[in-house]
Design an enzyme around this catalytic site. Structure first.
Site, PDB file in Angstrom:
ATOM      1  CB  SER B  29       5.745   7.455   4.880  1.00  0.00           C
ATOM      2  OG  SER B  29       6.999   7.529   5.500  1.00  0.00           O
ATOM      3  CG  HIS B  56       6.420   4.753   7.687  1.00  0.00           C
ATOM      4  ND1 HIS B  56       6.917   4.815   6.415  1.00  0.00           N
ATOM      5  CD2 HIS B  56       5.895   3.519   7.825  1.00  0.00           C
ATOM      6  CE1 HIS B  56       6.703   3.652   5.798  1.00  0.00           C
ATOM      7  NE2 HIS B  56       6.093   2.848   6.638  1.00  0.00           N
ATOM      8  CG  ASP B 149       5.950   0.126   4.088  1.00  0.00           C
ATOM      9  OD1 ASP B 149       5.767  -1.036   3.680  1.00  0.00           O
ATOM     10  OD2 ASP B 149       5.743   0.468   5.273  1.00  0.00           O
TER      11      ASP B 149
END
Lengths: 283, 209
Positions: B29, B56, B149
């Site tokens: 991310s 992401h 995540d």
């Protein structure tokens, strides 16, 4: 792993039960996708196994209605992928304007956001009055929502941004009235729309369309079913009609691929070729 | 476990002709571009397994990530297409605003279902489906990021016998994601960013066993 194999078998039996009892056919959907959706329902309702869920589906139609909502993807928004709508304005509308009457099919319209977006676009381009939009979905619950045209107000800011990026010519607020925590889309945007129950998997041709919009629907189907649905679209399109797919739906797998001209590669907007004899149109 | 010290890795169970590993999944991310550049550019052109990646991104972002990475790497980096079968020497990146999944027949699927962990693509979605498809022949790598995540997905990879690698949070632009992964799973390796590629190349050669 045995557990995994058993679970996959249980899912197959669940899909078979759904098909035999209710006629909805998910047997050719992408498995990874279905499995996530089914597991989620299993967890939420506390079923010990998928087989237990299958029993419930067979005996309880209300439960099936809920599961049906899980199995279809109803996540959508107004002017989703603004660049798509911009491409329609710039590349497709010119062609549509040449017809005295325009038929548009939004296949898999879910709760209708895309339908209202297209209605707005056609209105701003001055061809809404001679258009007929057919908005179909297999799910009655979301179709009813689409018909009502009432949406949560907290999404409006994002929708307004999308609308502006899509090349919108007015203020997005012109198209709805707000009350409490909801907005109601303007009645005029529904006037030329027919909402109808149609299942791409089991139902037939929807005739003589000038444009078909079906974005990110067949992405959940296996190849065999994807091919069948593309065939359905080809038979429903007039020569020179437009087929709009999702950005990751290339159609290069389809036997009809060479009967289509890709007029916008990023947005996956295709135009159905005129028959070979009709040379003036193919220039 | 204490970070930066590799725990006992899985025993190599491969006989002649069968590979211990058949795929690698990576999730990143905040700060992910640099981390992915570091790792992917250090992999040899003939890297023996496919790499599947979730980074992401803003849903509106142009699909440039694969292009940028492809220019800097010897392996081929491209955006994932639905129904394709991942091949060795290739890296596949989830397109912006689509979840990337692996089917039981090891073809790729894309989906626009709800966000998971506020993310689409979600690392958990890729990791969980890849774990089922590849079983113990999978390497999962969690990199820098400011959310959690990937933790759940890494746990599933471990459950199916795969090998779990996490970037040492002290070498991460954002420590939360690798930290959360370490806290939720008994991961196999926690190593600094620059050591991840050599570790993985070594794993494929049957070292670290």
């Amino acid at each position: 792993m045995d557990d995994l194999e058993n679970q996959n078998l249980e899912i197959k039996l669940l899909l078979e039960a759904i098909f035999q009892k209710y006629g909805y056919d998910f047997r050719n959907y992408s498995m990874a996708h279905l499995k996530r959706r089914i597991s989620r329902r299993q967890l939420l309702d506390g079923f010990a196994s998928i087989s237990e869920m299958t029993n419930r589906v067979i005996c309880d139609a209300d439960f099936f209605d809920r599961l049906l909502l899980d199995l279809s993807i109803n996540v959508t928004e107004m002017f989703r992928d603004p660049t798509f709508f911009k491409a329609i304005r710039h590349q497709v509308v010119t062609f549509l304007k040449t017809y005295p009457f325009i038929k548009v099919w939004v296949a898999g319209c879910a709760s209708g956001e895309e339908v209202y977006s297209l209605a707005i676009l056609l209105q701003e381009e001055g061809i809404y009055d001679r258009a007929q939009i057919y908005a179909t979905d297999f799910n009655q619950v979301v179709l009813e929502k689409a018909r009502k045209g009432i949406y949560a107000i907290d999404r409006i800011k994002a929708y307004t941004e999308n609308y502006q990026k899509s090349g919108g010519q007015r203020s997005f607020a012109d198209y709805y009235s707000a009350r409490y925590d909801a907005v109601l889309m303007a009645a005029a945007l529904r006037e030329r729309v027919v909402f109808a129950d149609h299942n791409l998997v089991t139902d037939g041709v929807f005739g003589q369309m000038h444009m078909i919009v079906c974005r990110n629907v067949i992405i959940y189907f296996d190849r065999q079913l994807q091919k069948k649905v593309v065939c359905l679209f080809m038979e429903s399109l007039i020569d020179g009609g437009f087929l709009c797919m999702g950005q990751k739906e290339s159609l290069s797998f389809s036997e009809y691929f060479d009967q289509l001209v890709l007029i916008n590669e990023k947005e996956k907007i295709f135009q159905k070729r005129y028959p070979p004899g009709d040379r003036s149109q193919n220039e | 476990m204490s970070d930066s010290v590799p725990s006992a890795g899985p025993l190599p169970r491969h006989g002649a002709g069968t590979m211990r590993y058949e795929a690698m999944v990576m999730g990143a991310s905040a700060g992910g571009l640099e981390a992915l550049q570091t790792i992917l550019s250090a992999l040899p052109a003939h890297f023996a397994i496919p790499v599947l990646i979730v980074q992401h991104l803003s849903p509106q972002s142009e699909n440039l990530l694969a292009e940028v990475l492809n220019r800097q790497c010897r392996i081929v980096v491209q955006e994932a297409e639905e129904k394709e079968t991942p091949r060795a020497g290739m890296a596949y990146i989830a397109p912006p605003d689509y979840h990337l999944m692996v089917e039981a027949d090891r073809t790729l699927s894309l989906s626009r279902e709800e966000r998971v962990n506020f993310s689409r693509p979600s690392i958990d979605v890729l990791f969980e489906t890849a774990a089922e498809a590849y079983g113990d022949k999978l390497i999962g790598v969690v990199l820098t990021g400011a959310n959690a995540d990937g933790s759940q997905g890494l746990r599933v990879i471990k459950k199916f016998g795969g090998t779990c690698v996490v970037q040492d949070p002290r070498t991460a632009v954002a420590a939360r994601m690798p930290q959360a992964a370490i806290e939720s799973t008994r991961v196999d390796y926690v190593v600094p960013l620059v050591e991840i590629a050599p570790l993985i190349v070594g794993l494929l050669e049957g070292k670290h066993g």
